[in-house]
Design an enzyme around this catalytic site. Structure first.
Site, mmCIF file in Angstrom:
data_model
loop_
_atom_site.group_PDB
_atom_site.id
_atom_site.type_symbol
_atom_site.label_atom_id
_atom_site.label_comp_id
_atom_site.label_asym_id
_atom_site.label_seq_id
_atom_site.Cartn_x
_atom_site.Cartn_y
_atom_site.Cartn_z
ATOM 1 N N LYS A 1 0.833 -1.207 0.000
ATOM 2 C CA LYS A 1 0.000 0.000 0.000
ATOM 3 C C LYS A 1 0.867 1.256 0.000
ATOM 4 C CE LYS A 1 -2.104 -1.136 3.862
ATOM 5 N NZ LYS A 1 -1.399 -2.411 4.138
ATOM 6 N N ARG B 1 -9.835 0.835 8.665
ATOM 7 C CA ARG B 1 -9.337 -0.493 8.992
ATOM 8 C C ARG B 1 -10.354 -1.295 9.774
ATOM 9 N NH1 ARG B 1 -3.579 0.446 8.813
ATOM 10 N NH2 ARG B 1 -2.407 -1.415 9.270
ATOM 11 N N ARG C 1 11.828 -5.375 4.611
ATOM 12 C CA ARG C 1 11.338 -4.002 4.491
ATOM 13 C C ARG C 1 12.161 -3.036 5.364
ATOM 14 N NH1 ARG C 1 5.917 -1.624 5.353
ATOM 15 N NH2 ARG C 1 5.623 -2.991 7.134
ATOM 16 N N ARG D 1 11.355 -1.105 10.949
ATOM 17 C CA ARG D 1 10.282 -0.803 11.898
ATOM 18 C C ARG D 1 10.234 -1.818 13.030
ATOM 19 N NH1 ARG D 1 4.950 0.340 8.319
ATOM 20 N NH2 ARG D 1 4.046 -1.053 9.863
ATOM 21 N N ARG E 1 -0.221 -9.072 13.114
ATOM 22 C CA ARG E 1 -0.856 -8.046 12.266
ATOM 23 C C ARG E 1 -1.703 -8.696 11.174
ATOM 24 N NH1 ARG E 1 4.301 -4.907 10.679
ATOM 25 N NH2 ARG E 1 2.945 -3.784 9.234
HETATM 26 P P1 AP5 Z 1 4.803 -1.564 1.817
HETATM 27 O O1 AP5 Z 1 4.481 -0.696 0.640
HETATM 28 O O2 AP5 Z 1 5.572 -0.986 2.943
HETATM 29 O O3 AP5 Z 1 3.494 -2.299 2.342
HETATM 30 P P2 AP5 Z 1 2.241 -1.743 3.131
HETATM 31 O O4 AP5 Z 1 1.032 -2.435 2.571
HETATM 32 O O5 AP5 Z 1 2.215 -0.261 3.157
HETATM 33 O O6 AP5 Z 1 2.585 -2.361 4.547
HETATM 34 P P3 AP5 Z 1 2.490 -1.741 6.019
HETATM 35 O O7 AP5 Z 1 3.151 -2.752 6.908
HETATM 36 O O8 AP5 Z 1 2.987 -0.354 6.090
HETATM 37 O O9 AP5 Z 1 0.996 -1.783 6.246
HETATM 38 P P4 AP5 Z 1 0.320 -1.886 7.562
HETATM 39 O O10 AP5 Z 1 -1.073 -1.741 7.088
HETATM 40 O O11 AP5 Z 1 0.573 -3.084 8.384
HETATM 41 O O12 AP5 Z 1 1.006 -0.736 8.437
HETATM 42 P P5 AP5 Z 1 0.580 0.764 8.776
HETATM 43 O O13 AP5 Z 1 1.776 1.577 8.720
HETATM 44 O O14 AP5 Z 1 -0.622 1.166 7.994
HETATM 45 O O15 AP5 Z 1 5.571 -2.850 1.217
HETATM 46 C C1 AP5 Z 1 6.114 -3.845 2.072
HETATM 47 C C2 AP5 Z 1 7.520 -4.231 1.576
HETATM 48 O O16 AP5 Z 1 7.418 -4.887 0.292
HETATM 49 C C3 AP5 Z 1 8.451 -3.033 1.349
HETATM 50 O O17 AP5 Z 1 9.729 -3.407 1.747
HETATM 51 C C4 AP5 Z 1 8.384 -2.770 -0.166
HETATM 52 O O18 AP5 Z 1 9.579 -2.199 -0.661
HETATM 53 C C5 AP5 Z 1 8.147 -4.168 -0.712
HETATM 54 N N1 AP5 Z 1 7.296 -4.166 -1.908
HETATM 55 C C6 AP5 Z 1 6.158 -3.438 -2.084
HETATM 56 N N2 AP5 Z 1 5.591 -3.708 -3.296
HETATM 57 C C7 AP5 Z 1 6.411 -4.655 -3.865
HETATM 58 C C8 AP5 Z 1 6.347 -5.354 -5.102
HETATM 59 N N3 AP5 Z 1 5.360 -5.160 -5.997
HETATM 60 N N4 AP5 Z 1 7.326 -6.261 -5.368
HETATM 61 C C9 AP5 Z 1 8.337 -6.478 -4.463
HETATM 62 N N5 AP5 Z 1 8.436 -5.836 -3.274
HETATM 63 C C10 AP5 Z 1 7.481 -4.930 -2.975
HETATM 64 O O19 AP5 Z 1 0.101 0.586 10.284
HETATM 65 C C11 AP5 Z 1 0.987 0.291 11.331
HETATM 66 C C12 AP5 Z 1 0.242 0.237 12.656
HETATM 67 O O20 AP5 Z 1 -0.381 1.522 12.922
HETATM 68 C C13 AP5 Z 1 -0.923 -0.759 12.712
HETATM 69 O O21 AP5 Z 1 -0.479 -2.065 13.051
HETATM 70 C C14 AP5 Z 1 -1.806 -0.121 13.798
HETATM 71 O O22 AP5 Z 1 -1.300 -0.390 15.086
HETATM 72 C C15 AP5 Z 1 -1.665 1.369 13.528
HETATM 73 N N6 AP5 Z 1 -2.692 1.898 12.611
HETATM 74 C C16 AP5 Z 1 -2.490 2.485 11.400
HETATM 75 N N7 AP5 Z 1 -3.653 2.837 10.835
HETATM 76 C C17 AP5 Z 1 -4.638 2.456 11.705
HETATM 77 C C18 AP5 Z 1 -6.070 2.525 11.663
HETATM 78 N N8 AP5 Z 1 -6.750 3.054 10.600
HETATM 79 N N9 AP5 Z 1 -6.751 2.024 12.721
HETATM 80 C C19 AP5 Z 1 -6.110 1.498 13.800
HETATM 81 N N10 AP5 Z 1 -4.760 1.394 13.895
HETATM 82 C C20 AP5 Z 1 -4.032 1.860 12.849
#
Ligand code: AP5
Ligand code: ZN
Length: 218
Positions: A14, A89, A128, A161, A172
């Site tokens: 994402k 979410r 990552r 992270r 997660r």
């Molecule tokens: P990346 O693009 O980083 O993936 P992502 O889907 O953004 O993953 P996140 O872990 O950031 O999502 P998340 O939803 O768990 O975390 P968030 O920060 O929102 O890609 C992953 C890896 O793969 C990277 O290394 C990238 O380079 C590689 N990659 C990407 N595309 C590729 C491809 N096509 N081919 C090869 N490699 C590729 O949330 C974190 C925490 O915050 C949550 O756990 C929660 O505690 C809190 N939080 C955030 N939002 C909320 C909410 N709305 N409600 C409640 N709690 C929340």
């Protein structure tokens, strides 16, 4: 301008796609995860509350998240278009977002659901790295920064992270299944969800998203 939501399990890509979508379609990228990490880093009261949940891979309580997003969407740059990444979410968050948008006679143009299987997710997450300053995502194998540990976009420090350990990633994923995947049905009913297979390199995935957005880009 487009009003978009990016859905998908942790590690689906994402954040990676959000950088390109935001640039190509000229809409601000709002990542609740990035906002929380910034608050944790700065030690704000919000950051102190969020940290415990994030470190365990649990969701931050709805009431903290919803107010934060509404505040952000009230900004002058997000009146006509935005890209939400990591929000909503829970079904409650989605309902609150719909109500908020209805209050200004708007609705989401598209919900982009990025689908990736668990084995691929585990490999992506273990490699990552992210920028501590701007949140830009990298991968040691698939997308390393040009200079070791330095962000290509802002020069910030690129680090691993705290919630990317294997045990936390597994939690997660289970939190996603229980609390977030019901949103797929929620948006299926509104008819504006598109499903994108998140495999292939980041460019290939972006091409699929652009094709799905098609005529709605004007
Ligand atoms: P990346 O693009 O980083 O993936 P992502 O889907 O953004 O993953 P996140 O872990 O950031 O999502 P998340 O939803 O768990 O975390 P968030 O920060 O929102 O890609 C992953 C890896 O793969 C990277 O290394 C990238 O380079 C590689 N990659 C990407 N595309 C590729 C491809 N096509 N081919 C090869 N490699 C590729 O949330 C974190 C925490 O915050 C949550 O756990 C929660 O505690 C809190 N939080 C955030 N939002 C909320 C909410 N709305 N409600 C409640 N709690 C929340
Ligand atoms: Zn950066």
């Amino acid at each position: 301008m487009l009003k978009l939501v990016l859905l998908g399990p942790p590690g689906a890509g994402k954040g990676t796609q959000a950088v390109t979508i935001s640039e190509k379609y000229k809409i601000p990228h709002i990542s609740t995860g990035d906002i929380f990490r910034k608050n944790v880093k700065e030690g704000t009261p919000l950051g102190q509350k969020a940290k415990n949940y994030m470190d365990k891979g649990e969701l931050v309580p709805d009431e903290l998240v919803v107010e934060l997003v509404k505040d952000r969407l009230n900004g002058s740059d997000t009146q006509d278009g935005f890209l939400l990444d990591g929000f909503p979410r829970t079904v409650y968050q989605a309902e609150e977002l719909d109500k908020f948008l209805a209050g200004r006679n708007q609705k989401l143009d598209k919900v982009i659901d990025i689908q990736v299987e668990q084995a691929v997710i585990m490999e992506r997450m273990s490699g990552r790295r992210v920028c501590r300053n701007c949140g830009a995502p990298y991968h040691v194998k698939y997308h390393p920064p040009k200079q070791d540990s330095v962000c290509d976009l802002c020069g910030g420090e690129v680090y691993q992270r705290a919630d990317d350990s294997e045990a936390t990633v597994l939690n997660r994923l289970s939190v996603y299944d229980k609390q977030t995947s019901p949103l797929l049905d929620y948006y299926e009913k509104s008819g504006n969800i598109v499903h994108i297979e998140g495999v292939g390199g980041p460019e290939a995935v972006f091409d699929k998203i652009a094709a799905a957005l098609g005529a709605s880009t004007v």
